[in-house]
Motif scaffolding. Sequence first.
Motif, PDB file in Angstrom:
ATOM      1  N   UNK A 126     -46.369  18.149  -6.553  1.00 30.46           N
ATOM      2  CA  UNK A 126     -44.997  17.665  -6.400  1.00 30.46           C
ATOM      3  C   UNK A 126     -44.870  16.847  -5.116  1.00 30.46           C
ATOM      4  N   UNK A 127     -43.901  15.950  -5.062  1.00 28.95           N
ATOM      5  CA  UNK A 127     -43.717  15.157  -3.839  1.00 28.95           C
ATOM      6  C   UNK A 127     -43.329  16.043  -2.658  1.00 28.95           C
ATOM      7  N   UNK A 128     -43.701  15.669  -1.437  1.00 29.59           N
ATOM      8  CA  UNK A 128     -43.194  16.397  -0.271  1.00 29.59           C
ATOM      9  C   UNK A 128     -41.669  16.420  -0.283  1.00 29.59           C
ATOM     10  N   UNK A 129     -41.092  17.471   0.273  1.00 31.28           N
ATOM     11  CA  UNK A 129     -39.648  17.660   0.171  1.00 31.28           C
ATOM     12  C   UNK A 129     -38.856  16.504   0.793  1.00 31.28           C
ATOM     13  N   UNK A 130     -39.278  16.039   1.952  1.00 31.81           N
ATOM     14  CA  UNK A 130     -38.531  14.946   2.594  1.00 31.81           C
ATOM     15  C   UNK A 130     -38.661  13.654   1.791  1.00 31.81           C
ATOM     16  N   UNK A 131     -39.838  13.438   1.217  1.00 20.72           N
ATOM     17  CA  UNK A 131     -40.024  12.227   0.416  1.00 20.72           C
ATOM     18  C   UNK A 131     -39.141  12.256  -0.825  1.00 20.72           C
ATOM     19  N   UNK A 132     -39.101  13.411  -1.512  1.00 20.65           N
ATOM     20  CA  UNK A 132     -38.269  13.513  -2.702  1.00 20.65           C
ATOM     21  C   UNK A 132     -36.786  13.405  -2.327  1.00 20.65           C
ATOM     22  N   UNK A 133     -36.396  14.016  -1.214  1.00 18.36           N
ATOM     23  CA  UNK A 133     -34.994  13.933  -0.776  1.00 18.36           C
ATOM     24  C   UNK A 133     -34.586  12.486  -0.551  1.00 18.36           C
ATOM     25  N   UNK A 134     -35.479  11.690   0.073  1.00 19.18           N
ATOM     26  CA  UNK A 134     -35.176  10.281   0.307  1.00 19.18           C
ATOM     27  C   UNK A 134     -35.067   9.524  -1.014  1.00 19.18           C
ATOM     28  N   UNK A 135     -35.941   9.823  -1.961  1.00 19.36           N
ATOM     29  CA  UNK A 135     -35.913   9.147  -3.256  1.00 19.36           C
ATOM     30  C   UNK A 135     -34.619   9.440  -4.005  1.00 19.36           C
ATOM     31  N   UNK A 136     -34.171  10.710  -3.946  1.00 21.67           N
ATOM     32  CA  UNK A 136     -32.973  11.121  -4.682  1.00 21.67           C
ATOM     33  C   UNK A 136     -31.697  10.861  -3.895  1.00 21.67           C
ATOM     34  N   UNK A 137     -31.813  10.578  -2.605  1.00 24.06           N
ATOM     35  CA  UNK A 137     -30.622  10.368  -1.787  1.00 24.06           C
ATOM     36  C   UNK A 137     -29.869  11.643  -1.518  1.00 24.06           C
ATOM     37  N   UNK A 138     -30.623  12.770  -1.320  1.00 23.81           N
ATOM     38  CA  UNK A 138     -29.969  14.050  -1.056  1.00 23.81           C
ATOM     39  C   UNK A 138     -30.517  14.623   0.248  1.00 23.81           C
ATOM     40  N   UNK A 139     -29.866  15.673   0.727  1.00 17.63           N
ATOM     41  CA  UNK A 139     -30.305  16.354   1.937  1.00 17.63           C
ATOM     42  C   UNK A 139     -31.633  17.074   1.668  1.00 17.63           C
ATOM     43  N   UNK A 140     -32.588  17.041   2.614  1.00 23.39           N
ATOM     44  CA  UNK A 140     -33.854  17.773   2.409  1.00 23.39           C
ATOM     45  C   UNK A 140     -33.655  19.252   2.124  1.00 23.39           C
ATOM     46  N   UNK A 141     -32.566  19.835   2.645  1.00 20.06           N
ATOM     47  CA  UNK A 141     -32.301  21.245   2.360  1.00 20.06           C
ATOM     48  C   UNK A 141     -32.042  21.484   0.871  1.00 20.06           C
ATOM     49  N   UNK A 142     -31.492  20.481   0.188  1.00 24.41           N
ATOM     50  CA  UNK A 142     -31.250  20.601  -1.255  1.00 24.41           C
ATOM     51  C   UNK A 142     -32.566  20.688  -2.003  1.00 24.41           C
ATOM     52  N   UNK A 143     -33.523  19.838  -1.644  1.00 25.88           N
ATOM     53  CA  UNK A 143     -34.836  19.878  -2.288  1.00 25.88           C
ATOM     54  C   UNK A 143     -35.555  21.180  -1.931  1.00 25.88           C
ATOM     55  N   UNK A 144     -35.435  21.609  -0.676  1.00 29.61           N
ATOM     56  CA  UNK A 144     -36.059  22.874  -0.269  1.00 29.61           C
ATOM     57  C   UNK A 144     -35.529  24.034  -1.105  1.00 29.61           C
TER      58      UNK A 144
END
Length: 443
Positions: free
Chosen positions: A34-52
Amino acid sequence: MLGEYRIEGRGAAEIAAGVERAVGDGRLEPGQLLPPMRELAATLGVNPNTVAAAYRTLRERGVIETAGRRGSRIRSKPATTGREQLHVAVPPGVRDLSDGNPDPALLPSLAPALAAVAEAGDRAPVLYGAEPVEPELARIARAELDADGVPAGPLAVASGSLDAVERVLVAHLRPGDAVAVEDPGWGRTLDLMPALGLRTVPVGVDDDGPLVDELRRALESGARALIVTDRAQNPTGAAVSAARARALRSVLRAHPHTLLIEDDHGHGIVDLPVHPLAGGTRHWAFVRSVAKAYGPDLRLAVLTGDAVTVDRVRGRQRLGPGWVSRLLQRTVVRLWADGAVDGPAVAAAYRARRDPLVDALAERGIRAHGRSGLNVWIPVPDETGAVARLLHAGWAVAPGARFRLAAPPAIRITVSTLTAQETVPLADAVAAALAPAPSRSYG
């Protein structure tokens, strides 16, 4: 990284649900990173805590696993694909020795006990607020536990041994914790770990139980709990010997904060004494199911343990099912009081089916394991080939993959209904299935 699949969603629940659906329908395959959390957060335009939070949910549901800096990936065997799917379809005319069930002919008749208990229940029904444990069940069970050297402790009743094991694990552990498990071991226990978000640490097993050095390494590596089968271990038939129990207790005393769970589901069908490990750790539970001796559908197990553990289990039950049916508990009491099962005779019957097969295989140069219980475990060089060749010869056996983590390939044969007339033909079929394929020459 994920091929053509693109993770979508704005909230943690939506992201997690999308990934789990993709795993279920095959768009994401085991092992994919899976993508790193910060990378996925940037792609989706959401807070990294949401992906975490999404990744945490997926870990707890056993869909993904995280290995530190190496990132998160789809589990090699997601919890949604249970090991019981690794079964053999048994065609008509093939002898089925794969199911792990007790012999129905050795189970007691339930009708008289159920009728008597139901009639008494009509006169004095159990209502809300009643004690969750039948007093006479507790008295008899506690007396037998005392006789077997199980430490004193309060009792609870669960809906079978796996229900008890799950409740004890949830009472103490959190997702991400590591649990030392027997390898090979019971497939449903191995499935339960990722479903609870727990990590498994395999501990090898021989005829006398878990290997001491492997348990020591597992606990030193951070395993917070140990699940061990005292007798009739499924699939190997191992039974913890007195010497092995002393060695294992010594290891556990050096790790007193380990949660110890003992499953003595062979009680009533095994003629070997039990050697409990409990007593050297702060938190422990000892579980006994009636499934093998009295019938799987009774769905009842008694557990004892330290006061904190049992109190947490009973407290969580009160918030869910409340209690295990007192009608079932009273039925078991009635069966016990009536002597409905002759334990030594049942144990002797299973031994008379198990030992001759082990001996017949040894005569053919094949080492098999089956010290107690319903099954014989046979290491094989080619598990898939052995299962297929035996099926072609008219015998259905269970593939060892249902029960293994790091252990070598093997097959499991359930001997509970094996007849004396079948022993030699079965041994011959196993020997033929394991024989090297004839070499071919080409002119």
